[in-house]
Write an enzyme that holds these catalytic residues in place. Sequence first.
Site, PDB file in Angstrom:
ATOM      1  N   LYS A  52      46.859  49.482  20.067  1.00  0.00           N
ATOM      2  CA  LYS A  52      48.154  50.339  20.145  1.00  0.00           C
ATOM      3  C   LYS A  52      49.285  49.483  20.349  1.00  0.00           C
ATOM      4  O   LYS A  52      50.434  49.721  19.555  1.00  0.00           O
ATOM      5  CB  LYS A  52      47.743  51.478  21.050  1.00  0.00           C
ATOM      6  CG  LYS A  52      46.799  52.388  20.488  1.00  0.00           C
ATOM      7  CD  LYS A  52      46.356  53.484  21.616  1.00  0.00           C
ATOM      8  CE  LYS A  52      45.363  54.357  21.098  1.00  0.00           C
ATOM      9  NZ  LYS A  52      44.992  55.431  22.209  1.00  0.00           N
ATOM     10  N   GLN A  96      45.335  56.636  28.323  1.00  0.00           N
ATOM     11  CA  GLN A  96      43.999  56.422  27.597  1.00  0.00           C
ATOM     12  C   GLN A  96      43.037  56.975  28.173  1.00  0.00           C
ATOM     13  O   GLN A  96      42.647  57.130  29.387  1.00  0.00           O
ATOM     14  CB  GLN A  96      43.836  55.080  27.486  1.00  0.00           C
ATOM     15  CG  GLN A  96      42.720  54.490  26.404  1.00  0.00           C
ATOM     16  CD  GLN A  96      43.004  54.921  24.869  1.00  0.00           C
ATOM     17  OE1 GLN A  96      44.141  54.965  24.476  1.00  0.00           O
ATOM     18  NE2 GLN A  96      41.865  55.106  24.286  1.00  0.00           N
ATOM     19  N   ASP A 119      50.094  61.878  21.966  1.00  0.00           N
ATOM     20  CA  ASP A 119      48.801  62.021  21.658  1.00  0.00           C
ATOM     21  C   ASP A 119      48.490  63.678  21.143  1.00  0.00           C
ATOM     22  O   ASP A 119      47.502  63.763  20.502  1.00  0.00           O
ATOM     23  CB  ASP A 119      47.744  61.945  22.731  1.00  0.00           C
ATOM     24  CG  ASP A 119      46.956  60.472  22.925  1.00  0.00           C
ATOM     25  OD1 ASP A 119      46.929  60.063  21.972  1.00  0.00           O
ATOM     26  OD2 ASP A 119      46.770  60.260  24.129  1.00  0.00           O
TER      27      ASP A 119
HETATM   28  N1  GUN Z   1      40.340  57.967  23.823  1.00  0.00           N
HETATM   29  C1  GUN Z   1      39.712  57.956  22.466  1.00  0.00           C
HETATM   30  N2  GUN Z   1      40.740  58.471  21.693  1.00  0.00           N
HETATM   31  C2  GUN Z   1      41.863  58.593  22.190  1.00  0.00           C
HETATM   32  C3  GUN Z   1      43.124  58.739  21.811  1.00  0.00           C
HETATM   33  O1  GUN Z   1      43.514  59.279  20.794  1.00  0.00           O
HETATM   34  N3  GUN Z   1      43.889  59.277  22.791  1.00  0.00           N
HETATM   35  C4  GUN Z   1      43.863  58.722  24.100  1.00  0.00           C
HETATM   36  N4  GUN Z   1      44.637  58.930  24.851  1.00  0.00           N
HETATM   37  N5  GUN Z   1      42.508  58.413  24.512  1.00  0.00           N
HETATM   38  C5  GUN Z   1      41.689  58.124  23.610  1.00  0.00           C
END
Ligand code: GUN
Length: 292
Positions: A52, A96, A119
Site C-alpha cells: 500500500k 490494517q 477502506d
Molecule cells: N486485512 C485484509 N484485507 C484488508 C483490507 O482491505 N483493509 C484492512 N484495513 N485490513 C485488511
Amino acid sequence: MQLIDGKKIADDIKQEIAAEVEQMVANGQKRPHLAAILVGHDGGSETYVAHKVKACEQCGFKSTLIRFEDDVTEAALLETIEKLNNDTDIDGFIVQLPLPRHISEQKIIEAIDYRKDVDGFHPINVGRMSIGLPCFLSATPAGIMELLARYNIPTKGANCVVLGRSNIVGKPVSTLMMQKSNPGDATVTVCHSATKNLKEICAQADIIIAALGSPGFVTADMVKPGAIIIDVGTTRVPDATRKSGFRLRGDVDFENVAEKCSYITPVPGGVGPMTIVSLMKNTLLAGQHKIY
Ligand code: GUN
C-alpha cells in the site's frame, strides 16, 4: 479462455491516478495523503501494508505509516484514530486488520470518521453502498467490479454465484452485483458453509466469484462451459521450492477450470493488485473531498 490481467489493469489505473494527482498539484491543491496503522508484525499484514505504501508512491500520494506493538491498548489506538480524524493534512486512513484479540475491531472501525474511511468498512459507508449512494466502496469488491468493467464482461441478467459471505468481500460484492448498474444487474446467489447443493448451484452460474479462503475449492465439475471465474482466494500454502517457503493459492483449481471457462483471474496477479488500486482510488476521492 482469456486471462484477466489484474496486474496490468492495476498499473494502468495507478498511472491514471498519478496523472490526476499531478494535475491537482499543478492547480495548487495538496497531494492526497493516506495514513496506515499497523499493529504487530504479522507477515501477511506487513506485506499488504508495504504494498500500500509503495502504491501511494506510484500514485504521487503522501503516505504515513504508524506502527504499534501487539500489546497496544484499545484506548491508545482510539486516541490515535481521533488524532487522524482531526488532522486536516490526512485525507484518509486505514487500520490494517486483523487486530490482536484484546482489541475490538468493530469499535476501531466505528471510531474512524466515515469521510476518511478509505477502506469502506464503516457502517455508514456499507449502508450507503447498499442503497447505491456515493461512498467509499470496500477495496476487493470495488476491484472486482472494475475488472468486469474494463474487460467489458456482460453482467446484466447473468446468474452470478458468490461463494462466501464475509463482510469485506462476499456480502458487499453480492450487493454490487445485484445493483441496477453496469457492471451489476445480475441475479445473485450467495453460497456459504450451510448451503445445500452447492455444486449444482455453481454449475448453473454464468459468473462465479469465489471468496471463501479454501484453496482449490472450485473444481471443473462445478463450472459451466464458458463461465466467468473471479478468484478472490489468497491462501499461503507451503512450497519448498520458494525462498519464502510458501506460495499463494486461489479458491479455484486453476489448471482444470481454466480450460473450461471464458475468463479467469489468476492468483497471484488477478484480484489482488486491484484491491490495492481500489484503496488508491478511494484515497484520491478523499483528497478531492468527494465523499461527505
Ligand atoms: N486485512 C485484509 N484485507 C484488508 C483490507 O482491505 N483493509 C484492512 N484495513 N485490513 C485488511
